[in-house]
Design a protein around this motif. Structure first.
Motif, PDB file in Angstrom:
ATOM      1  N   LEU A  90      -3.086  -3.170  -7.103  1.00  0.00           N
ATOM      2  CA  LEU A  90      -2.251  -4.305  -7.536  1.00  0.00           C
ATOM      3  C   LEU A  90      -2.628  -4.786  -8.935  1.00  0.00           C
ATOM      4  CD1 LEU A  90      -1.953  -6.456  -4.267  1.00  0.00           C
ATOM      5  CD2 LEU A  90      -0.209  -5.000  -5.323  1.00  0.00           C
ATOM      6  N   LYS A  91      -3.217  -3.921  -9.745  1.00  0.00           N
ATOM      7  CA  LYS A  91      -3.619  -4.320 -11.091  1.00  0.00           C
ATOM      8  C   LYS A  91      -2.423  -4.875 -11.865  1.00  0.00           C
ATOM      9  CE  LYS A  91      -5.903  -2.794 -15.245  1.00  0.00           C
ATOM     10  NZ  LYS A  91      -6.391  -1.677 -16.046  1.00  0.00           N
ATOM     11  N   ASN A  92      -2.555  -6.064 -12.401  1.00  0.00           N
ATOM     12  CA  ASN A  92      -1.507  -6.795 -13.138  1.00  0.00           C
ATOM     13  C   ASN A  92      -0.342  -7.237 -12.252  1.00  0.00           C
ATOM     14  OD1 ASN A  92      -2.756  -6.671 -15.695  1.00  0.00           O
ATOM     15  ND2 ASN A  92      -2.043  -4.571 -15.925  1.00  0.00           N
ATOM     16  N   GLY A  93      -0.468  -7.086 -10.934  1.00  0.00           N
ATOM     17  CA  GLY A  93       0.615  -7.427 -10.023  1.00  0.00           C
ATOM     18  C   GLY A  93       1.574  -6.257  -9.873  1.00  0.00           C
ATOM     19  N   ALA A  94       2.466  -6.345  -8.893  1.00  0.00           N
ATOM     20  CA  ALA A  94       3.369  -5.235  -8.620  1.00  0.00           C
ATOM     21  C   ALA A  94       4.733  -5.745  -8.176  1.00  0.00           C
ATOM     22  CB  ALA A  94       2.775  -4.319  -7.546  1.00  0.00           C
ATOM     23  N   ILE A  95       5.780  -5.116  -8.712  1.00  0.00           N
ATOM     24  CA  ILE A  95       7.168  -5.417  -8.355  1.00  0.00           C
ATOM     25  C   ILE A  95       7.773  -4.151  -7.764  1.00  0.00           C
ATOM     26  CG2 ILE A  95       9.479  -5.916  -9.244  1.00  0.00           C
ATOM     27  CD1 ILE A  95       8.111  -7.576 -11.471  1.00  0.00           C
ATOM     28  N   LEU A  96       8.315  -4.270  -6.556  1.00  0.00           N
ATOM     29  CA  LEU A  96       9.042  -3.190  -5.911  1.00  0.00           C
ATOM     30  C   LEU A  96      10.496  -3.631  -5.775  1.00  0.00           C
ATOM     31  CD1 LEU A  96       9.212  -0.497  -4.228  1.00  0.00           C
ATOM     32  CD2 LEU A  96       8.785  -1.935  -2.220  1.00  0.00           C
ATOM     33  N   VAL A  97      11.418  -2.839  -6.320  1.00  0.00           N
ATOM     34  CA  VAL A  97      12.845  -3.123  -6.167  1.00  0.00           C
ATOM     35  C   VAL A  97      13.435  -2.052  -5.270  1.00  0.00           C
ATOM     36  CG1 VAL A  97      15.071  -3.393  -7.310  1.00  0.00           C
ATOM     37  CG2 VAL A  97      12.985  -4.190  -8.462  1.00  0.00           C
ATOM     38  N   ASP A  98      13.964  -2.470  -4.129  1.00  0.00           N
ATOM     39  CA  ASP A  98      14.625  -1.552  -3.202  1.00  0.00           C
ATOM     40  C   ASP A  98      16.129  -1.682  -3.434  1.00  0.00           C
ATOM     41  OD1 ASP A  98      15.802  -0.232  -1.060  1.00  0.00           O
ATOM     42  OD2 ASP A  98      14.280  -0.885   0.369  1.00  0.00           O
ATOM     43  N   THR A  99      16.724  -0.679  -4.078  1.00  0.00           N
ATOM     44  CA  THR A  99      18.146  -0.761  -4.431  1.00  0.00           C
ATOM     45  C   THR A  99      19.055  -0.602  -3.218  1.00  0.00           C
ATOM     46  OG1 THR A  99      18.209   1.596  -5.000  1.00  0.00           O
ATOM     47  CG2 THR A  99      17.772   0.041  -6.797  1.00  0.00           C
ATOM     48  N   THR A 100      18.534  -0.041  -2.127  1.00  0.00           N
ATOM     49  CA  THR A 100      19.339   0.102  -0.916  1.00  0.00           C
ATOM     50  C   THR A 100      19.466  -1.227  -0.181  1.00  0.00           C
ATOM     51  OG1 THR A 100      18.652   2.400  -0.681  1.00  0.00           O
ATOM     52  CG2 THR A 100      19.577   1.332   1.272  1.00  0.00           C
ATOM     53  N   GLN A 145       0.783  -1.235   0.000  1.00  0.00           N
ATOM     54  CA  GLN A 145       0.000   0.000   0.000  1.00  0.00           C
ATOM     55  C   GLN A 145       0.821   1.295   0.000  1.00  0.00           C
ATOM     56  OE1 GLN A 145      -0.694  -2.655   1.879  1.00  0.00           O
ATOM     57  NE2 GLN A 145      -2.892  -3.106   1.807  1.00  0.00           N
ATOM     58  N   PRO A 146       1.963   1.388   0.689  1.00  0.00           N
ATOM     59  CA  PRO A 146       2.700   2.661   0.621  1.00  0.00           C
ATOM     60  C   PRO A 146       3.329   2.943  -0.747  1.00  0.00           C
ATOM     61  CG  PRO A 146       3.336   1.394   2.571  1.00  0.00           C
ATOM     62  CD  PRO A 146       2.527   0.484   1.697  1.00  0.00           C
ATOM     63  N   TYR A 147       3.385   1.933  -1.615  1.00  0.00           N
ATOM     64  CA  TYR A 147       4.126   2.064  -2.871  1.00  0.00           C
ATOM     65  C   TYR A 147       3.247   2.069  -4.127  1.00  0.00           C
ATOM     66  CZ  TYR A 147       7.763   0.859   0.438  1.00  0.00           C
ATOM     67  OH  TYR A 147       8.580   0.839   1.541  1.00  0.00           O
ATOM     68  N   PHE A 148       2.083   1.446  -4.052  1.00  0.00           N
ATOM     69  CA  PHE A 148       1.212   1.313  -5.225  1.00  0.00           C
ATOM     70  C   PHE A 148      -0.222   1.691  -4.864  1.00  0.00           C
ATOM     71  CE2 PHE A 148       4.666  -1.756  -5.659  1.00  0.00           C
ATOM     72  CZ  PHE A 148       5.156  -1.471  -6.923  1.00  0.00           C
ATOM     73  N   ALA A 149      -0.946   2.285  -5.828  1.00  0.00           N
ATOM     74  CA  ALA A 149      -2.347   2.636  -5.610  1.00  0.00           C
ATOM     75  C   ALA A 149      -3.235   1.396  -5.637  1.00  0.00           C
ATOM     76  CB  ALA A 149      -2.806   3.635  -6.678  1.00  0.00           C
TER      77      ALA A 149
END
Length: 199
Positions: A65-75, A59-63
């Motif tokens: 989950l349409k089509n799924g969601a990928i979050l990449v945290d580079t840190t 929820q803090p990153y996407f409005a």
């Protein structure tokens, strides 16, 4: 010493020994100074393998989950994935770009999926590394591993790697790398149109 006191002392000793064993790999990894070779850069000190395996909510990153969601945290060098129905959540360690100027952040999406990808270095890579071959076909020498998710940004991909030493490190030329078994699993869940956010 009573029987119950002895049992308690033995249990504490067992637990303390177990914790020490669990911490040993992390301590050994933390103190590693073995040189590692990154394609085109030659030997350099190891940038320690780190990856944060802290589960996150979408929820803090996407409005949505349409089509799924990928979050990449580079840190933290971790990739988070949620299916569209929110029922499946996956967390994978990744490799990330070697330097901040190679790192792209922001929103995009998966635009193409390829099993057995081909690899061609970008013009910028060829300029930095003129000795690199202009093309590598699918197979064990291919830097993109077994599967690749092409992103909406030119030249950027989430892909596998045959060089497992790269995972958890700042070791890529811009892409996000995963173990081949992890990209294979992510590939089965992600679809063209899956949302991607790099932070």
């Amino acid at each position: 010493m009573t029987s119950s006191t002895l049992k308690l002392a033995n249990r504490r000793a067992f637990l303390a020994g177990g914790v020490a064993l669990l911490a040993a790999p992390a301590l050994a990894q933390q103190n590693s100074t073995e040189p590692d070779k990154v394609l085109g850069l030659g030997p350099h000190p190891v940038d320690h393998n780190i990856s944060s395996f802290r589960a996150l909510n979408w929820q803090p990153y996407f409005a949505n989950l349409k089509n799924g969601a990928i979050l990449v945290d580079t840190t933290s060098r971790a990739l988070h994935f949620w299916t569209e129905d929110g029922q499946t959540y996956k967390l994978y360690p990744t490799s990330v770009p070697m330097t901040d100027d190679l790192t792209r952040r922001g929103r995009t999406s998966v635009v193409k999926k390829v099993v057995g990808p081909e690899w061609r270095p970008t013009p910028a890579m060829r300029k930095r590394n003129p000795e690199w071959p202009p093309y590598i076909g699918p197979g064990p020498d291919n830097p993109l591993g077994t599967h690749a998710l092409y992103l909406g940004w030119t030249y950027y991909r989430i892909h596998g790697t045959h060089d497992t030493r790269k995972i958890g490190r700042r070791s890529s030329n811009g892409c996000i790398g995963l173990y081949n078994e992890n990209i294979s699993e992510l590939f089965s869940y992600a679809k063209v149109g899956t949302q991607v956010l790099l932070i």
